[in-house]
Design a protein around this motif. Structure first.
Motif, PDB file in Angstrom:
ATOM      1  N   MET A 297      16.681 -10.148  73.418  1.00 40.97           N
ATOM      2  CA  MET A 297      16.733 -11.450  72.754  1.00 40.97           C
ATOM      3  C   MET A 297      15.814 -11.485  71.539  1.00 40.97           C
ATOM      4  O   MET A 297      16.173 -12.052  70.493  1.00 40.97           O
ATOM      5  CB  MET A 297      16.365 -12.554  73.746  1.00 40.97           C
ATOM      6  N   ALA A 298      14.641 -10.878  71.667  1.00 46.38           N
ATOM      7  CA  ALA A 298      13.707 -10.841  70.541  1.00 46.38           C
ATOM      8  C   ALA A 298      14.292 -10.056  69.373  1.00 46.38           C
ATOM      9  O   ALA A 298      14.195 -10.482  68.215  1.00 46.38           O
ATOM     10  CB  ALA A 298      12.376 -10.229  70.985  1.00 46.38           C
ATOM     11  N   ALA A 299      14.930  -8.926  69.670  1.00 47.17           N
ATOM     12  CA  ALA A 299      15.545  -8.126  68.611  1.00 47.17           C
ATOM     13  C   ALA A 299      16.658  -8.909  67.918  1.00 47.17           C
ATOM     14  O   ALA A 299      16.806  -8.855  66.690  1.00 47.17           O
ATOM     15  CB  ALA A 299      16.085  -6.819  69.194  1.00 47.17           C
ATOM     16  N   PHE A 300      17.439  -9.648  68.698  1.00 49.29           N
ATOM     17  CA  PHE A 300      18.521 -10.453  68.144  1.00 49.29           C
ATOM     18  C   PHE A 300      17.956 -11.555  67.250  1.00 49.29           C
ATOM     19  O   PHE A 300      18.468 -11.811  66.149  1.00 49.29           O
ATOM     20  CB  PHE A 300      19.349 -11.051  69.285  1.00 49.29           C
ATOM     21  N   ALA A 301      16.892 -12.196  67.718  1.00 56.25           N
ATOM     22  CA  ALA A 301      16.246 -13.243  66.915  1.00 56.25           C
ATOM     23  C   ALA A 301      15.701 -12.662  65.616  1.00 56.25           C
ATOM     24  O   ALA A 301      15.931 -13.202  64.524  1.00 56.25           O
ATOM     25  CB  ALA A 301      15.132 -13.907  67.719  1.00 56.25           C
ATOM     26  N   HIS A 302      14.979 -11.547  65.716  1.00 59.13           N
ATOM     27  CA  HIS A 302      14.393 -10.926  64.524  1.00 59.13           C
ATOM     28  C   HIS A 302      15.469 -10.552  63.514  1.00 59.13           C
ATOM     29  O   HIS A 302      15.309 -10.761  62.304  1.00 59.13           O
ATOM     30  CB  HIS A 302      13.593  -9.679  64.908  1.00 59.13           C
ATOM     31  N   HIS A 303      16.566 -10.001  63.995  1.00 58.52           N
ATOM     32  CA  HIS A 303      17.659  -9.581  63.107  1.00 58.52           C
ATOM     33  C   HIS A 303      18.214 -10.781  62.342  1.00 58.52           C
ATOM     34  O   HIS A 303      18.404 -10.717  61.117  1.00 58.52           O
ATOM     35  CB  HIS A 303      18.777  -8.920  63.920  1.00 58.52           C
ATOM     36  N   ASN A 304      18.460 -11.874  63.036  1.00 60.92           N
ATOM     37  CA  ASN A 304      19.074 -13.028  62.383  1.00 60.92           C
ATOM     38  C   ASN A 304      18.099 -13.767  61.483  1.00 60.92           C
ATOM     39  O   ASN A 304      18.492 -14.271  60.417  1.00 60.92           O
ATOM     40  CB  ASN A 304      19.686 -13.956  63.432  1.00 60.92           C
TER      41      ASN A 304
END
Length: 313
Positions: A297-304
């Motif tokens: 979830m953190a990686a997804f947040a950072h990407h967006n």
């Protein structure tokens, strides 16, 4: 149904939970979730600051808890609004405290947890309205809160994921991503996974029927904002990550929602957690998959959030 030894250990522990001084079935459900979270969540991570505020509405207050991650020095922080699960009838600050602390630290974002009104005392659309109002409040008060209004996402689990799905159709222009964790997407409870897992683990069909009956007034039975699989218009929905658990009666409902989003052109990523059960995010004391999901979830947040910054430059 083949459960791993760790999941069997959890199931055994859940069967032994006897909430204290239960008044009625509703009270039992609420205390059960609190006890499960207390017993199975991992040690709570320290964060920099926790603040509790009330958003004032005309006839009521919406309690929120603001988590500021440790080591955060950025003036304008990214932010995540968290909408909790609990079959629309349970859940509070404490049931999700361990998970939200992890999310704040892993994402480096301020997390705003919304303690929305619960059914049956406050049936649909009370909880949805509170969640929409909370997102609007965060946007309108971003500067005071130290939040970058262009860096806001939303995460919901279970019933909270159902609410989040509806929120994003109404407020999606302000949201840069959405994460839906094992969403409660339909009130029919008639899929194949509901047949397989009718009696658990964790959820059971009778409890689901009661919860939806408490949540949904008869005049709202066809309202797509209450029942996500009926949503047709996803035009405001931001890029979405959907997390599934293998041994979850809600799995097929979530897959149907994912298919509907995909067909509507939503930027969608799905992630399947093998061997996991519904509610596994509360089981970090035993399951390493909790941290894996937090990191995903953190990686997804950072990407967006990064995509937004790049588009602004």
């Amino acid at each position: 149904m083949q459960l791993t030894s760790k999941i069997n250990q959890i199931v055994d522990q859940l069967e032994k939970i006897q909430p204290f001084n239960v008044q009625n079935p509703l009270d039992a459900t609420r205390k059960y979730l609190e006890t499960m979270s207390l017993q199975l969540s991992s040690k709570k991570e320290p964060v920099a600051i926790i603040e509790e505020l009330n958003i004032s509405k005309e006839n009521h207050q919406i309690p929120i808890r603001i988590y500021r991650p440790k080591g955060k020095t950025v003036q304008k922080s990214s932010a995540i609004v968290y909408i909790h699960g609990g079959w629309f009838i349970a859940g509070n600050f404490e049931t999700h405290d361990a998970v939200v602390r992890k999310l704040a630290n892993a994402t480096g974002s301020i997390v705003i947890f919304v303690d929305y009104r619960l059914a049956p005392e406050h049936p649909f659309p009370a909880g949805l309205n509170d969640s929409i109002d909370a997102v609007r409040w965060v946007v309108e008060n971003a500067e005071v809160l130290g939040i970058d209004e262009n860096q806001i996402g939303i995460i919901g689990d279970s019933a909270g994921a159902a609410v989040s799905t509806a929120v994003s159709t109404q407020m999606g222009e302000y949201l840069k991503f959405q994460v839906l964790i094992y969403p409660a997407a339909d009130n029919q409870l008639n899929t194949e996974t509901w047949k397989v897992y009718e009696n658990g683990p964790v959820l059971n069909k009778q409890g689901g029927i009661e919860a939806w009956n408490w949540y949904l007034p008869k005049e709202e039975l066809d309202n797509p904002l209450a029942i996500p699989v009926r949503i047709k218009d996803f035009k405001e929905t931001p890029p979405t990550l959907m997390i599934f658990a293998e041994h979850d009666p809600l799995l097929d409902d979530g897959k149907q929602l994912a298919e509907n989003m995909n067909n509507a052109g939503v930027s969608l990523k799905t992630s399947f957690y093998k061997d996991m059960v519904h509610g596994f995010m509360h089981m970090g004391e035993i399951l390493e998959e909790v941290q894996l999901a937090i990191e995903e979830m953190a990686a997804f947040a950072h990407h967006n959030f990064k995509m937004v910054k790049e588009n602004q430059e």
